[in-house]
Design a protein around this motif. Sequence first.
Motif: not given
Lengths: 213, 213
Positions: A1-28
């Motif tokens: 498990m790797t903690n992920i931070s995403i700076l931004g809240s647009g389309h790519m932030a959403r897509a990256l978050a979904k991808a990371m959560l799919r891999g069971n990595n928590p997202v900030q």
Amino acid sequence: MTNISILGSGHMARALAKAMLRGNNPVQILGRDGPKTRDLVESLGPGATGGVIGAGITGAIVFLAMPHKDVHNAILEAGDSLEGRVVVDISNPVDVSTFDRLTTEPGTSAAEETARLLEGRADVVKAFNTTFAATLEDGQVGGQHLDVFIAGDSEQAKEKVSAVAAAAGLRPIDVGPLRRARELEAIMLVVMGLQVSPEHQHFNWDTALRIFP
Amino acid sequence: MTNISILGSGHMARALAKAMLRGNNPVQILGRDGPKTRDLVESLGPGATGGVIGAGITGAIVFLAMPHKDVHNAILEAGDSLEGRVVVDISNPVDVSTFDRLTTEPGTSAAEETARLLEGRADVVKAFNTTFAATLEDGQVGGQHLDVFIAGDSEQAKEKVSAVAAAAGLRPIDVGPLRRARELEAIMLVVMGLQVSPEHQHFNWDTALRIFP
């Protein structure tokens, strides 16, 4: 498990978050727009937390999910909180008024500029610039997995990004040193240009660039 | 039916010839090595003819199927016989001793250099630089068609090249003006580098770069 931070809240932030959560990595998610960030975090569900840019970064991997022009300020604002982390530059420095030129100078890349701004405080990796938001969110195009091209000067940092990409069901491809970002960014001038071209109606930000097989 | 001339007798000359013959377009092979050219023509069978470089060019479309470094001399030798034809630059100006740099200057491309050498006597099109010989000869990779990215400043010339690519069962994609060759050539530094990398044993000059779907 790797903690992920995403700076931004647009389309790519959403897509990256979904991808990371799919891999069971928590997202900030750290966004500039409070309500938008809150809405995004709520829609993502369990595993996602949020705050405003400037709040403490918790991720071992930090995605700069913003236009290239905003990266400079984001790094200034983040300051010391990026120290020791893996920073992923996903940007495409394409002049979107013409789709005819890159906004970087020949012989460099957005990712290399990001690395210079960070002055060695963090390892910079280029990745996810060739995956459009819609396809990244789905994790596939027409039943085919997505390729994630990864360039960077730190093998350890690239391995971390490769691992979270693979966990998301994507195929990571290490293409070499950070300067290979020049070519990864260049080809997106072509690929993005096709999405907006009236002669290519079947390309509509829902495509992927892949190496076969 | 479009008459095709191919300057060169190597792997790419063979693959282009097979692709063109698949589309019922007759092929003239002009090679520097007489016996090798004769063997190639014989192995291609009906529809193929051959000769030595310097003989009269008959094709409306002329493929420069040679390394970038040999293009200059080939154009000098061909002289006026290229007048009014469509010349296709398929080259990748990659430093194959390191796979770490292009041999062209930043801000230009092999195809644009070829156009300058021709001084307006022929329309130059960039195409087939992203299709490796083995996959082009097969016409597919793992049951998937190949993309042929096409850049050029003459719409008519691009349409001619698109037509013969489509006739060969490939998908032509017009990516814009000849200067887009910069990006088409740049990405091959990445893709070719992967073919020779010991860390990517599964890439072995038998892959294709494609846009999905």
